[in-house]
Design a protein around this motif. Structure first.
Motif, short mmCIF file in Angstrom:
data_model
loop_
_atom_site.label_atom_id
_atom_site.label_comp_id
_atom_site.label_asym_id
_atom_site.label_seq_id
_atom_site.Cartn_x
_atom_site.Cartn_y
_atom_site.Cartn_z
N VAL A 90 -1.96 65.22 10.77
CA VAL A 90 -3.19 64.38 11.40
C VAL A 90 -3.40 63.27 10.72
CG1 VAL A 90 -5.41 64.32 12.26
CG2 VAL A 90 -4.00 66.47 12.46
N ARG A 91 -2.89 61.99 10.99
CA ARG A 91 -3.20 60.94 10.37
C ARG A 91 -4.34 60.04 10.69
NH1 ARG A 91 1.42 58.92 7.84
NH2 ARG A 91 0.05 57.28 6.94
N GLY A 92 -5.08 60.44 11.60
CA GLY A 92 -6.42 59.48 11.96
C GLY A 92 -6.52 59.36 13.70
N LEU A 93 -7.04 58.37 13.85
CA LEU A 93 -7.33 58.33 15.57
C LEU A 93 -6.88 56.87 16.00
CD1 LEU A 93 -11.12 58.88 14.76
CD2 LEU A 93 -9.49 60.54 15.46
N MET A 94 -6.77 57.14 17.44
CA MET A 94 -6.33 55.94 18.30
C MET A 94 -7.50 55.92 19.54
SD MET A 94 -4.65 55.45 21.47
CE MET A 94 -3.39 54.77 22.07
N CYS A 95 -7.70 54.77 19.90
CA CYS A 95 -8.19 54.44 21.11
C CYS A 95 -7.89 53.14 21.98
CB CYS A 95 -9.81 54.51 20.97
SG CYS A 95 -10.20 52.61 20.24
N ILE A 96 -8.17 53.18 23.24
CA ILE A 96 -7.85 52.19 24.01
C ILE A 96 -9.45 51.68 24.68
CG2 ILE A 96 -6.79 51.09 26.19
CD1 ILE A 96 -4.58 53.07 25.85
N PRO A 97 -10.11 50.81 24.03
CA PRO A 97 -11.42 50.58 24.51
C PRO A 97 -11.60 50.00 26.12
CG PRO A 97 -10.59 48.70 23.23
CD PRO A 97 -9.54 49.66 23.15
N THR A 118 -5.49 56.45 9.15
CA THR A 118 -5.34 55.42 10.25
C THR A 118 -5.93 55.48 11.43
OG1 THR A 118 -2.78 55.84 9.62
CG2 THR A 118 -3.28 55.04 11.92
N LEU A 119 -6.61 54.14 11.39
CA LEU A 119 -7.42 53.90 12.43
C LEU A 119 -6.78 52.85 13.73
CD1 LEU A 119 -10.01 54.41 14.37
CD2 LEU A 119 -11.12 52.63 12.74
N SER A 120 -5.97 53.43 14.67
CA SER A 120 -4.99 52.47 15.57
C SER A 120 -5.99 51.95 16.65
CB SER A 120 -3.96 53.33 16.10
OG SER A 120 -3.13 52.37 16.95
N MET A 121 -6.44 50.63 16.78
CA MET A 121 -7.28 50.06 17.45
C MET A 121 -7.21 48.50 17.56
SD MET A 121 -11.20 50.81 16.37
CE MET A 121 -11.87 50.15 14.87
N GLY A 122 -7.23 47.84 18.52
CA GLY A 122 -7.10 46.36 18.47
C GLY A 122 -5.77 46.03 19.15
N ASP A 133 -8.31 41.46 21.14
CA ASP A 133 -9.29 41.63 20.37
C ASP A 133 -9.05 42.21 18.73
OD1 ASP A 133 -8.20 44.01 20.72
OD2 ASP A 133 -9.60 44.92 22.32
N LEU A 134 -8.03 41.80 18.30
CA LEU A 134 -7.44 42.35 16.98
C LEU A 134 -8.48 41.82 16.06
CD1 LEU A 134 -5.99 40.14 15.00
CD2 LEU A 134 -4.12 40.09 16.86
N GLU A 135 -8.85 40.56 16.04
CA GLU A 135 -9.72 40.06 14.97
C GLU A 135 -11.10 40.91 14.87
OE1 GLU A 135 -7.32 36.50 15.94
OE2 GLU A 135 -8.25 38.11 17.22
N LEU A 136 -11.59 41.32 16.03
CA LEU A 136 -12.82 42.27 16.13
C LEU A 136 -12.47 43.54 15.50
CD1 LEU A 136 -15.68 42.60 16.94
CD2 LEU A 136 -15.18 43.18 19.04
N ALA A 137 -11.28 44.07 15.97
CA ALA A 137 -10.92 45.42 15.59
C ALA A 137 -10.70 45.48 14.12
CB ALA A 137 -9.60 45.84 16.48
N ILE A 138 -10.08 44.42 13.55
CA ILE A 138 -10.03 44.41 11.90
C ILE A 138 -11.44 44.41 11.44
CG2 ILE A 138 -9.20 42.94 10.30
CD1 ILE A 138 -6.58 42.63 12.12
N ALA A 139 -12.34 43.60 11.86
CA ALA A 139 -13.48 43.67 11.10
C ALA A 139 -14.43 44.80 11.25
CB ALA A 139 -14.28 42.44 12.03
N CYS A 140 -13.71 45.58 12.29
CA CYS A 140 -14.52 46.96 12.44
C CYS A 140 -13.72 48.29 11.74
CB CYS A 140 -14.94 47.25 13.80
SG CYS A 140 -15.99 46.10 14.76
N GLY A 141 -12.71 47.89 11.03
CA GLY A 141 -12.02 48.75 10.28
C GLY A 141 -10.79 49.32 10.72
#
Length: 228
Positions: free
Chosen positions: A158-165, A197-201, A205-213
């Protein structure tokens, strides 16, 4: 430079700019180039620009590319599509990552089918962060329980989480969902300390995703062009 080289560099520059703007190290966020439906030649062109991680949604298309590019020994394949139980074996055999794990049945099959000679399959738990009934992913309240279940499967890591917002122009809604994902990763790390690992963005929306971790953004069209 070719079109793909230009577009790839523009994406890398966006990621670096977002890291700079949010006070994060550039190396903290990696790029997953989403190569679904694109030919192996385009993947190899991207590889020669330094890209190593590629995301695939469609299994047969991915397997064809994995075979065609088997001479690239350090290429890393991520399966990022929905995975049916009758398709687990090829993923267990040929991929380094599965980013869309949300069912114990799938996890058990992957663990049973992962070949002995390979390292554990890196997995991300997919979270339905927007709580939309038509979307895959587990509920936010179930992340800890699911992570505990996965601890008994030694061939999965288990390396982390992923989402499609949520698909919304409302930046505050997106920010709330991304920040909740960041909090969920911190909670996951209490159970799985090596989860990093937090796979999102994505492109929009990559700039916002990166700002949020976010630690990994998934970009396809902006690198490879529109889908075939």
């Amino acid at each position: 430079m070719s079109t793909i080289e230009t577009q790839y560099q523009q994406v890398v520059n966006r990621i670096h700019g977002a890291c700079d703007a949010s006070g994060r190290k550039r190396g903290d966020v990696r790029l997953l180039a989403v190569s679904k439906t694109k030919p192996a030649e385009m993947v190899e062109a991207c590889y020669h620009m330094g890209q190593r991680s590629f995301g695939e949604n469609y299994l047969q298309d991915a397997l064809d590319k994995i075979t065609a590019l088997s001479h690239l020994s350090d290429i890393e394949w991520h399966f990022i599509g929905p995975l049916q139980s009758n398709k687990t074996r090829p993923v267990a055999n040929h991929f380094q990552w599965l980013e869309t794990l949300d069912r114990e049945k799938i996890a058990v099959r992957l663990n049973e089918q992962r070949p002995e000679g390979l390292p554990p399959l890196n997995v991300l738990i997919q979270v339905n962060i927007s709580d939309e009934p038509q979307k895959a992913g587990i509920a936010t309240n179930d992340v800890a329980t699911f992570a505990q279940q996965l601890q008994s499967l030694p061939k999965l890591k288990v390396r982390g989480l992923m989402c499609i917002p949520e698909d919304t122009p409302n930046e505050e809604h997106l920010r709330h969902q991304f920040e909740r994902m960041q909090q969920l990763l911190l909670e996951l790390q209490q159970i799985v300390p090596e989860a990093d690992t937090l796979s999102m963005g994505m492109s929009g929306d990559l700039e916002l995703a990166i700002a949020c971790g976010s630690t990994q953004v998934r970009i396809g069209t902006d690198i490879f062009g529109a889908r075939n």
